[in-house]
Design an enzyme around this catalytic site. Structure first.
Site, PDB file in Angstrom:
ATOM      1  N   GLU A   3       2.195  -6.170  20.420  1.00 36.57           N
ATOM      2  CA  GLU A   3       2.649  -7.021  19.675  1.00 36.57           C
ATOM      3  C   GLU A   3       3.705  -7.949  19.850  1.00 36.57           C
ATOM      4  OE1 GLU A   3       2.920  -5.657  15.588  1.00 36.57           O
ATOM      5  OE2 GLU A   3       3.218  -3.795  16.682  1.00 36.57           O
TER       6      GLU A   3
ATOM      7  N   HIS B 103      -2.553   5.261  14.899  1.00 31.47           N
ATOM      8  CA  HIS B 103      -3.401   4.283  15.108  1.00 31.47           C
ATOM      9  C   HIS B 103      -4.033   4.635  16.667  1.00 31.47           C
ATOM     10  CE1 HIS B 103      -1.863   2.675  11.608  1.00 31.47           C
ATOM     11  NE2 HIS B 103      -1.017   1.547  12.552  1.00 31.47           N
TER      12      HIS B 103
ATOM     13  N   GLY C 127       2.062  -0.087  -6.877  1.00 36.08           N
ATOM     14  CA  GLY C 127       2.248  -1.066  -6.207  1.00 36.08           C
ATOM     15  C   GLY C 127       1.566  -2.331  -5.899  1.00 36.08           C
TER      16      GLY C 127
END
Length: 791
Positions: free
Chosen positions: A244, A268, A33
């Site tokens: 965010e 996370h 990738g």
């Protein structure tokens, strides 16, 4: 020769020791990738940083970018990225230029699409090493590709691209690692068939964030200060937050599959939670000890329920989904873009301390932090303006691991001055100059000891370095991954159709997403604004509880969660009334899976329950040791007794294990239990008996065609179950029918057929023992959820 020329050039600028020392082995790094977004933004820069850091380590490197794109266009795309690589500010320009030039020369592009492509790559690596006269140290394969491609790539690597014996293989995997427990188990099983556990490095890039990575070392280096206060007696609450300002536009395809909990909380924020709650290992540098500690911390977490979370979705999300995914005009997404989740641990250290995990898109600021807020028992007579941050015990006490962005814009560790001056590693963290005009959680920075990294490093650079060094504690093992999904999947299942709080986004959210903790649950502080309500979002949980009749007795029916809530409340009311009348409450509880959620509900939310005056009896028991996981008492203890304050002598397990034997008639266990009931329970009439129903119509451990317990004078009997473990001990039907109240709990679609049958049949206990439940002078109430009642 190519590698020798590269090494000599680097030697020329003084980057390396003598050439003789450069022969410890060769490492091939294959980035799959290589032309994707993650590779462009972070991975090539991280690999270049690794090369800069390790160029004098004694290893030689080659870097192989790989993708599905054909050779020429793929090569062009990859080298466009490599030309933009940068050095840290402290790197001398001439050395940076040489290292960058050499890195480009050591990098090459491959199309990896077929099994033959992998065979060719393997042959090229072997040929290169043979020509250079170098021994292979190991290979790193970095999977920067979607997870659906993992299995096929893994098969090709395993069959034709492994390094030779004596060299190591490290396979790096990017999340998502599954969608829920079942899919994670499936993916893990597929990967395990190609790679050993020690070869797999699952990346959670938050473990490379400097503030997160320092939580365990901080706890270790400050044990002298933290040991007395890192517990439920001193910590008020813990907040783990990632906010965010961006929305999901351009990523709705991914977001529709995963949502905020799978995207951020399950990985996370949960990893940060583990570092905070795990018991500190003797050696924090031992990957094995750290990973074992995390696993134990997972096992102590209390299960999540629907009311453990508040969920929201920014208003523009559904229209973005329509636009990007061409959904029908009437499609309404139930994907949360905001979540606040309340987590509790049952460990002795953290029992009762709320851990709040919060994340969302389209919020008012971009910031991430872990905040440990300590209780404050002081009262200060001095006015606030005169209080000195270093001495006043009335100032807030907190430790903050600041991940980045927000007011500080840099990773940091902050400790309130009235707590302690922390020990920090001098080489990697330095005390920062506090700016008095900046405030963190309502306090000026001057109220804290503040430390920031000497050298700020990107998370991926740190993780790639740890892969090179084989540091497994910075990565997610299969066992810990499945433990995390085991914890989160029940909540994800429970909220899959839950109504979402719509919010406009950004600063306009105001207080709309504020939430509070009430009786172990979380709820939004403000009521849903009328203009944001959408009638089409009403879900089954909004229906009211039905009360009617079933088998000529009262029926309470609702969705399972509401039903359990009602049942728990009714048991508490019965207990309180009985204790007020007679001073004690005798409760007989059935085993099996259905009562578990009830036990958990009673343990978590019913603090006024008169446990001190309650006697707990067993309706039935399996003939296994009480410590066996099959034991009804074991389940009762795990889900209820260990969490409430029932006096030890008020707990009455069935004596199935006597004289080191299980349910042997000569040991007279049934007689012992019958005598205990007669001695303690007035008229041998329990105040409340809780029963369940099997799919065959059995109740307690009284089975169809049973020879024992359906009638006669015997009050406690031994019976035979058609399923293992076969031997059981049970209260008899006549004794159950002497109770003042009998509640029968029936849950789930699997019970729909027997529920329908029972609604039609009469009194036939030989065929269906539960049909014989008919208290002689007490009351019978049926608690049946909608799935069992309606199918």
């Amino acid at each position: 020769k190519m590698l020798r020329r590269v090494l000599c050039t680097v030697l020329f600028v003084g980057a390396l020791p003598s050439l003789a020392e450069v022969s410890q082995g060769h490492i091939s790094v294959v980035l799959l990738g290589a032309t994707g977004d993650l590779a462009k933004k972070y991975l090539w820069q991280g690999l270049f940083q690794l090369y800069m850091d390790q160029v004098s380590s004694g290893h030689s490197f080659t870097f192989h970018g790989a993708a599905l794109t054909a050779l020429e266009p793929g090569q062009r795309l990859m080298f466009d990225v490599l030309k933009k690589l940068t050095c840290p500010p402290d790197e001398p320009p001439n050395r940076c230029a040489v290292l960058k030039d050499q890195f480009l020369k050591l990098s090459q592009y491959h199309q990896l699409k077929t099994a033959e492509n992998y065979t060719v790559l393997n042959r090229e690596i072997e040929t290169l090493l043979r020509q250079e006269g170098l021994k292979e140290a190991g290979r790193i394969f970095y999977f920067s590709v979607p997870p659906f491609a993992y299995t096929e790539i893994a098969r090709h690597i395993n069959s034709s691209c492994r390094p030779p014996p004596g060299a190591w293989l490290r396979v790096v995997l990017e999340k998502p690692f599954g969608h829920d427990l079942e899919s994670a188990q499936q993916l893990a099983a597929e990967l395990r068939s190609f790679f050993r556990e020690e070869e797999m490095y699952r990346v959670d890039h938050y473990l490379g964030k400097q503030a997160i990575a320092h939580i365990l070392p901080f706890r270790d280096q400050n044990r002298q200060f933290l040991d007395p206060i890192w517990n439920r007696h001193h910590v008020e609450r813990v907040e783990i937050v990632l906010k965010e300002t961006v929305d999901a536009k351009g990523r709705t395809s991914f977001y529709e599959q995963y949502g905020v909990i799978r995207d951020v909380l399950q990985n996370h924020l949960t990893e940060a939670l583990m570092f905070l709650t795990m018991e500190l290992p003797a050696n924090v540098s031992s990957a094995e000890e750290v990973l074992q500690g995390k696993l134990q911390a997972f096992q102590s977490l209390r299960g999540l329920e629907k009311n453990s979370a508040v969920l929201g979705q920014y208003q523009a999300y559904t229209s973005q989904v329509h636009e990007e995914l061409q959904k029908a005009p009437d499609y309404i997404s139930t994907t949360p873009t905001f979540a606040g989740v309340l987590i509790h641990s049952n460990s002795l250290r953290w029992e009762g301390v709320p851990f709040l995990l919060t994340s969302g898109k389209a919020l008012d600021e971009r910031v991430g932090y872990v905040r440990v807020l300590f209780k404050n028992r002081a009262y200060c007579t001095q006015s606030e303006t005169l209080r000195d941050a270093g001495h006043s015990q009335c100032k807030a006490k907190q430790i903050i691991f600041y991940i980045g962005h927000g007011a500080l814009s840099t990773p940091a560790v902050l400790v309130s001055r009235n707590l302690f001056r922390p020990v920090m590693p001098e080489g990697s963290w330095r005390e920062a100059v506090s700016q008095s005009d900046l405030h963190i959680f309502g306090q000026p920075l001057t109220d804290y000891y503040m430390y920031s990294p000497v050298k700020e490093r990107d998370a991926y650079s740190i993780l790639i370095s740890n892969i090179y060094h084989g540091r497994k504690d910075f990565f997610i093992t299969t066992e810990n991954l499945l433990a995390s999904w085991r914890f989160w999947t029940p909540l994800l299942d429970g909220i899959s159709h839950q109504p979402l709080r719509l919010y406009p986004g950004g600063v306009e959210n105001q207080h709309l997403l504020d939430f509070e903790m009430v009786s172990g649950e979380v709820t939004f502080t403000l009521a849903e604004p009328v203009e944001l309500l959408n009638p089409s979002r009403l879900m089954p949980s909004d229906y009211r509880t039905i009360q009617t009749k079933f088998r000529q007795s009262p029926l309470v029916s609702a969705w399972a969660e509401d039903l359990i809530s009602q049942l728990a409340s009714d048991i508490e009311k019965t207990a309180s009334r009985t204790v007020a009348r007679s001073g004690q409450f005798h409760l007989a509880l059935s085993g099996g899976s259905s009562p578990v959620v009830l036990f958990q509900r009673l343990a978590r939310y019913h603090y006024a329950f008169p446990w001190k005056h309650t006697h707990i009896w067993l309706v039935d028991e399996r003939c296994v040791p009480l410590s066996d996981t099959e034991s009804n008492f074991f389940s009762l203890h795990n889900h209820l007794l260990q969490s409430v304050r029932v006096p030890y002598f008020n707990v009455h397990p069935m004596p199935v294990h006597l004289n080191q034997r299980l349910c042997v008639e000569e040991d007279r266990g049934t007689e012992l239990y019958a005598k205990e009931i007669v001695a303690l329970v007035a008229n041998a009439s329990f105040d409340l008996v809780l029963l369940g129903v099997g799919t065959d119509g059995h109740t307690a451990s009284l089975f169809p065609q049973s020879e024992n317990g359906l009638k006669g004078a015997q009050t406690v009997v031994l019976t035979e179950s058609p399923v293992k473990p076969h031997q059981r001990m049970s209260l008899s039907l006549p004794l159950i029918n002497k109770a003042r109240q009998v509640f029968v709990l029936v849950l789930g679609k699997g019970k729909h057929d027997i529920t329908t049958l029972l609604s039609r049949v009469g009194y036939e206990p030989r065929k269906w023992p539960v049909s014989g439940v008919s208290p002689s002078s007490g009351q019978l109430v049926w608690y049946v959820d909608y799935e069992a009642l309606l199918g």
